[in-house]
Design an enzyme around this catalytic site. Structure first.
Site, mmCIF file in Angstrom:
data_model
loop_
_atom_site.group_PDB
_atom_site.id
_atom_site.type_symbol
_atom_site.label_atom_id
_atom_site.label_comp_id
_atom_site.label_asym_id
_atom_site.label_seq_id
_atom_site.Cartn_x
_atom_site.Cartn_y
_atom_site.Cartn_z
ATOM 1 N N ASP A 182 0.900 1.816 8.972
ATOM 2 C CA ASP A 182 0.381 1.062 10.125
ATOM 3 C C ASP A 182 1.351 1.008 11.300
ATOM 4 O O ASP A 182 0.941 0.700 12.421
ATOM 5 C CB ASP A 182 0.040 -0.367 9.696
ATOM 6 N N LEU A 218 -7.166 9.227 2.247
ATOM 7 C CA LEU A 218 -6.382 10.462 2.383
ATOM 8 C C LEU A 218 -5.333 10.318 3.486
ATOM 9 O O LEU A 218 -4.307 10.992 3.460
ATOM 10 C CB LEU A 218 -7.294 11.657 2.661
ATOM 11 N N GLN A 219 -5.593 9.449 4.460
ATOM 12 C CA GLN A 219 -4.628 9.227 5.534
ATOM 13 C C GLN A 219 -3.251 8.851 5.011
ATOM 14 O O GLN A 219 -2.234 9.179 5.599
ATOM 15 C CB GLN A 219 -5.095 8.087 6.454
ATOM 16 N N GLY A 221 0.827 -1.205 0.000
ATOM 17 C CA GLY A 221 0.000 0.000 0.000
ATOM 18 C C GLY A 221 0.857 1.248 0.000
ATOM 19 O O GLY A 221 1.979 1.245 0.520
#
Lengths: 409, 409
Positions: free
Chosen positions: A141, A294-295, A11
């Site tokens: 994360d 958007l994070q 990601g």
């Protein structure tokens, strides 16, 4: 002079390109390499020999890539099969690496990507290859072990805290009671959600409640937490991880399967689920906000600390490889003391891949509805500093996207 | 010397405080007023005499308020009853205004707020009062008539275009087909959703599809629009207004009422609804993103053009009132030509209140799935310029929130 390959995988984060720039700058500075190949779409680009050359990128372009979102080289979700399961594939990869005269491979990514580069490294050792394999960490994360924190986390934390601050202002304007649920990324680890606490200041204690996936979520406790707060304030804002689970380990979001008009079941997110619970049980105005992608994409609001560390990890990966190391990931170690600083070391990929780091229980309060000062002190320095972004026609002037040329987007 | 009152009302924008600063600066510069009262929570603050004094705010504080989100003075959703329905209430308001020696009232807000100030103005005229009433426009929805565009719209448009640009980067990284639906605010007018077109650049045509509420939405047409695009690209991104309606005028979002675990019906938003349709009909990866309240709250990404115009409209309101006018709203008129500029004039409140401006049909393409170059040319200059924000501990250093003191938040 030999060549190197660098690729990006997993990601996106807003720091993954800074690490790429670090690898490129480190390689150029060393003067030890001829060509710097970028494999498009991660390991897939290696297997399909989908390379572009990066050594010609000038300072201006590198500076633009440094502060641009997502992946300059594209990404993939492909996980290499176990080494013994498909030796042909590994043979093919090494045949390609040798044909391109590659002496080092740098793979920028998170947990799954570290698995891929570990397998290549293991196979290379078995094969007696002297090609060096390095993982370069990134994940919003923040769940990789051994490293104090992962590149991408600081910028995501900054965006989350900033959004929460702006939501605090937005929700504070009316005199009628209202509850706002803000759903934040993190399926298993609560690091991102915990960062919402940074929004608190002398004017506002928002978010007043924070729920992480590390603690079993009890919806009755949640409702009573909200009720208690409504006795003293009209404006309750809750930060909740998308990954909250009940005591049986079931995702809260999965409890509200609903049927769409086409007859297919769909799942509501955790935020929507809590919104419905508040509306139905407390009969007051409630809305949910999902910060969503958007994070990890809001490069215009990146943390300079984060991007600079990401770049340095890329540079360190090159210099450790040049020292003869393989099967490693450069890591950050925080130096104890009042002033934030980190030193760079090497971690063993075989020890890091496929492991997960959670928020420690002692950084969550007793009641399980907030984080402690230790958690806040940990994340605070990671959001420091703003990145200068060039604007053109009112919008950030981000990098060109070379990987799109090959995939017809 | 007399006094003035200023208040803020309706939903927040990131420009509403710039207009407040404009009123304060205009009033101070004129040297004609003693006290500048801020009524907390709109007209409610007038009725309850909940005032704070603003004339003491220094340049630093005003500059911080100028670039802070939401409402320095708080807001309300209260709409004044018709003049003939509750004359006692109007009498009470005028008794308060007279007791505080108020010569002018400035009401910053959108459509509903213009209704309130119009009613006060009408009642004042009937009463033979010489108190002057001015509306100061703001709404992210851009749906007020007579004014070329409303303060708040440019900043929201900039945030939407910027988010869309970052989503374009984020969604472009994989080689597998994926559809992303971005739901944008606007129940009746498509101005905000149309601004998503600004994200397009030489690398990307995202969003490739744009659906506004001005055109009846046909889900079959939508699915076939997406299918066509998937023949030439893996990455389809759609901008859709929350207010899209089918040909019967029913909100699309209302078509997918679902039952939650508590047995209450809830409505999915338009984005979620389209996500489900794509997943079930096309069987490919699809996700929806709701930009939600950050569209109107993300002050860190405001348009300088927008905030400067908002401030100037506040200043103009004061100078027009000083010239003896009442029952007006200062408006922006765009000067025709290649270089963007606006002049300031007065609009009549009685002609503006309760009317709505939509995107003209000719600014939407024939197929109803995109906007035209005229629409893009209209909104492009409104997002120009970035506002310098002070940061403290990694986050924007926004204004104090005086209205919170009174409402125990």
């Amino acid at each position: 002079m030999s060549n190197i390959i660098v690729a990006q995988s997993g990601g996106p984060t807003v720091a993954i390109n800074a690490s790429l720039v670090g690898v490129i700058k480190g390689a150029k500075k060393s003067g030890k390499f001829d060509k710097i190949y970028g494999a498009l779409h991660g390991i897939n680009g290696v297997i399909s020999e989908n390379f572009i050359e990066l050594q010609g990128l000038d300072e201006d372009k590198l500076s633009c890539i440094y502060s641009s979102p997502a992946c300059y080289l594209g990404s993939c979700r492909y996980k290499m099969p176990p080494v013994d399961e498909d030796t042909k594939l590994y043979e093919k990869v090494f045949e390609i690496l040798e044909r391109y005269d590659i002496s080092s491979v740098f793979y920028i990514g998170g947990n799954d990507s570290m698995d891929t580069i570990t397998k290549l490294s293991v196979y290379g050792e078995r094969r007696g290859s002297d090609i060096r394999f390095a993982g370069v960490p990134k994940t919003i994360d923040n769940d990789l072990i051994q490293i104090d924190h992962t590149p991408g986390y600081g910028s995501a934390a900054k965006f989350i805290a900033q959004s929460m601050l702006e939501i605090a202002y937005d929700t504070a304007i009316y005199e009628v009671p209202c509850v706002t649920i803000v759903e934040i990324m993190g399926r298993n680890a609560g690091w991102l959600t915990a960062a919402a606490a940074l929004a608190r200041n002398e004017y506002s204690q928002i978010p007043q409640l924070i729920y992480l996936p590390e603690i079993a979520f009890d919806i009755d406790r949640f409702i009573s937490d909200v009720e208690e707060l409504l006795k003293v304030t009209n404006n309750v804002v809750v930060a909740v991880s998308e990954g909250i689970k009940d005591s049986s380990g079931a995702y809260l979001s999965a409890q509200t399967a609903a049927n769409d008009k086409f007859g297919h079941a769909q799942l509501s997110g955790a935020g929507k689920c809590l919104e419905m619970a508040v509306k139905s049980r407390l009969k007051i105005k409630c809305r949910s906000v999902e910060l969503n992608i958007l994070q990890r994409a809001a490069a215009h609001a990146a943390s300079k600390t984060d991007l600079d560390e990401a770049q340095m990890l890329g540079e360190k990966a090159v210099s450790y490889a040049l020292e003869g190391n393989s099967g490693f990931m450069p890591i950050l170690k925080r130096v104890p003391g009042d002033v934030y600083s980190c030193i760079y070391e090497m971690g063993k990929l075989s020890e890091i891949a496929n492991k997960e780091k959670n928020v420690p229980r002692e950084w969550i309060n007793e009641a399980g509805n907030d984080v402690t000062q230790d958690m806040i002190d940990y994340v605070q320095p990671l959001i420091l500093g703003e990145v200068k972004i060039e604007y053109k026609n009112g919008l950030p002037s981000y990098m060109e996207i070379p990987h799109l040329v090959t995939s017809r987007n």
